[in-house]
Design a protein around this motif. Structure first.
Motif, mmCIF file in Angstrom:
data_model
loop_
_atom_site.group_PDB
_atom_site.id
_atom_site.type_symbol
_atom_site.label_atom_id
_atom_site.label_comp_id
_atom_site.label_asym_id
_atom_site.label_seq_id
_atom_site.Cartn_x
_atom_site.Cartn_y
_atom_site.Cartn_z
ATOM 1 N N ARG A 1 52.002 39.957 22.605
ATOM 2 C CA ARG A 1 51.553 40.563 21.352
ATOM 3 C C ARG A 1 50.787 39.583 20.462
ATOM 4 O O ARG A 1 50.211 39.976 19.454
ATOM 5 C CB ARG A 1 52.738 41.142 20.579
ATOM 6 C CG ARG A 1 53.247 42.467 21.117
ATOM 7 C CD ARG A 1 53.980 43.240 20.021
ATOM 8 N NE ARG A 1 55.069 42.492 19.438
ATOM 9 C CZ ARG A 1 56.332 42.555 19.825
ATOM 10 N NH1 ARG A 1 56.656 43.349 20.838
ATOM 11 N NH2 ARG A 1 57.272 41.862 19.217
ATOM 12 N N GLU B 1 43.674 43.151 20.817
ATOM 13 C CA GLU B 1 42.917 43.936 21.799
ATOM 14 C C GLU B 1 41.439 44.019 21.387
ATOM 15 O O GLU B 1 40.903 45.108 21.166
ATOM 16 C CB GLU B 1 43.550 45.321 21.946
ATOM 17 C CG GLU B 1 44.992 45.257 22.450
ATOM 18 C CD GLU B 1 45.613 46.620 22.619
ATOM 19 O OE1 GLU B 1 44.872 47.612 22.726
ATOM 20 O OE2 GLU B 1 46.855 46.703 22.639
ATOM 21 N N ASP B 2 40.806 42.872 21.286
ATOM 22 C CA ASP B 2 39.397 42.802 20.888
ATOM 23 C C ASP B 2 38.687 41.819 21.816
ATOM 24 O O ASP B 2 38.759 40.595 21.615
ATOM 25 C CB ASP B 2 39.291 42.338 19.432
ATOM 26 C CG ASP B 2 37.855 42.207 18.956
ATOM 27 O OD1 ASP B 2 36.928 42.511 19.741
ATOM 28 O OD2 ASP B 2 37.658 41.784 17.798
ATOM 29 N N PRO B 3 38.001 42.323 22.855
ATOM 30 C CA PRO B 3 37.358 41.436 23.832
ATOM 31 C C PRO B 3 36.385 40.452 23.199
ATOM 32 O O PRO B 3 36.247 39.312 23.675
ATOM 33 C CB PRO B 3 36.628 42.412 24.762
ATOM 34 C CG PRO B 3 37.332 43.709 24.590
ATOM 35 C CD PRO B 3 37.786 43.737 23.171
ATOM 36 N N GLN C 1 40.333 37.845 29.774
ATOM 37 C CA GLN C 1 41.219 38.989 29.973
ATOM 38 C C GLN C 1 42.356 39.026 28.951
ATOM 39 O O GLN C 1 43.249 39.871 29.047
ATOM 40 C CB GLN C 1 41.825 38.946 31.382
ATOM 41 C CG GLN C 1 40.815 39.102 32.513
ATOM 42 C CD GLN C 1 40.197 40.487 32.527
ATOM 43 O OE1 GLN C 1 40.869 41.492 32.317
ATOM 44 N NE2 GLN C 1 38.888 40.551 32.766
ATOM 45 N N HIS D 1 42.561 40.036 25.985
ATOM 46 C CA HIS D 1 42.696 41.255 25.183
ATOM 47 C C HIS D 1 43.543 42.309 25.873
ATOM 48 O O HIS D 1 43.970 43.281 25.248
ATOM 49 C CB HIS D 1 41.308 41.837 24.868
ATOM 50 C CG HIS D 1 40.570 42.318 26.074
ATOM 51 N ND1 HIS D 1 39.953 41.451 26.956
ATOM 52 C CD2 HIS D 1 40.352 43.568 26.558
ATOM 53 C CE1 HIS D 1 39.384 42.150 27.926
ATOM 54 N NE2 HIS D 1 39.610 43.425 27.711
ATOM 55 N N ARG D 2 43.818 42.125 27.164
ATOM 56 C CA ARG D 2 44.639 43.095 27.901
ATOM 57 C C ARG D 2 46.141 42.787 27.825
ATOM 58 O O ARG D 2 46.960 43.618 28.208
ATOM 59 C CB ARG D 2 44.217 43.115 29.375
ATOM 60 C CG ARG D 2 42.762 43.510 29.612
ATOM 61 C CD ARG D 2 42.443 43.509 31.107
ATOM 62 N NE ARG D 2 41.055 43.809 31.351
ATOM 63 C CZ ARG D 2 40.554 45.045 31.435
ATOM 64 N NH1 ARG D 2 41.358 46.090 31.299
ATOM 65 N NH2 ARG D 2 39.269 45.229 31.674
ATOM 66 N N ALA E 1 48.346 42.471 25.380
ATOM 67 C CA ALA E 1 49.203 43.288 24.509
ATOM 68 C C ALA E 1 49.563 44.614 25.179
ATOM 69 O O ALA E 1 50.662 45.152 24.960
ATOM 70 C CB ALA E 1 48.515 43.540 23.181
ATOM 71 N N GLY E 2 48.659 45.130 25.990
ATOM 72 C CA GLY E 2 48.939 46.392 26.676
ATOM 73 C C GLY E 2 49.928 46.247 27.811
ATOM 74 O O GLY E 2 50.373 47.254 28.378
ATOM 75 N N GLN F 1 52.690 44.118 27.471
ATOM 76 C CA GLN F 1 53.650 43.236 26.808
ATOM 77 C C GLN F 1 54.958 43.092 27.578
ATOM 78 O O GLN F 1 55.430 41.983 27.816
ATOM 79 C CB GLN F 1 53.953 43.746 25.403
ATOM 80 C CG GLN F 1 54.947 42.877 24.652
ATOM 81 C CD GLN F 1 55.944 43.683 23.852
ATOM 82 O OE1 GLN F 1 55.591 44.731 23.331
ATOM 83 N NE2 GLN F 1 57.169 43.208 23.755
#
Length: 217
Positions: free
Chosen positions: A155, A159-161, A172, A174-175, A177-178, A180
């Motif tokens: 976390r 999520e901002d590339p 990678q 930004h991925r 948090a998805g 976690q």
């Protein structure tokens, strides 16, 4: 006789309400005024059960520790018992992360915390670890578990590339948090197994050779 319009105030109700406040808003959110309001009583009523706010916090912290399963120390060898305990300990702390900084101060006078410390230390000493080293082992596992429950590594990345465009090894990130749960649990498992592997190796090299040899039967 008519039933009372309000449930009797008990230590258990106070602890439950205090934990709910801490879970929602953090340790700093707990005050006797807010706690009394949440319970629908006047502030002085709390002091019939707890002399100070610190005593309330101790009881809250101990209620979390009391949910940790230490039964493995009576059923498994020391590495498996530590594994079982560490997983249960992390689950208890991860469910109430705002309480972790208070718990990290140590067991103090808290009964459940002292019972847990005694179970861990006692199992290690019975297994043959020297008392000082048994203290180190228990402390190391406790540091690791508490740290893992304080926050989420995954976390910590947004999520901002575009944020990571200038960091080629984080393309990678930004991925994270998805994912976690898998990231954080995977990291905990990896760290725990590495710690246990190292402890088993140390035990084999330094403790086992000094264990008394028993005869057949």
């Amino acid at each position: 006789m008519p039933r009372p319009r309000q449930a009797l105030l008990t230590r258990g109700r106070i602890v439950e309400a205090a934990l709910a406040l801490i879970d929602a808003d953090g340790l700093d959110a707990l005050s006797t005024r807010r706690l009394a309001a949440a319970l629908g009583v006047r502030g002085p009523s709390l002091y019939n059960h707890f002399a100070t706010k610190e005593e309330i916090l101790d009881a809250v912290a101990d209620s979390v520790t009391a949910t940790v399963d230490v039964s493995g120390f009576g059923r498994h060898d020391w590495p498996e018992a530590l594994r079982h305990w560490a997983r249960s300990y992390r689950a208890a702390l991860a469910a109430h992360p705002h309480v972790v900084p208070y718990l990290a101060r140590g067991p103090g006078r808290r009964p459940a915390a002292l019972t847990m410390a005694d179970a861990v230390y006692g199992a290690l000493v019975r297994a043959g670890w020297p008392p000082a080293r048994a203290t180190h082992v228990g402390a190391a596992l406790r540091y690791f578990v508490a740290g893992s429950a304080l926050g989420s590594f995954a976390r910590g990345f947004v999520e901002d590339p575009s944020l990571y465009a200038a960091h080629p090894h984080l393309h990678q990130a930004h991925r994270l948090a998805g994912h976690q749960r898998s990231v954080d649990e995977g990291a905990f498992t990896l760290g725990l197994e590495a710690l246990l592997h190292g402890l088993v190796a140390e035990y084999a090299a330094t403790v086992a050779p000094r264990q008394p040899v028993t005869g057949p039967g």
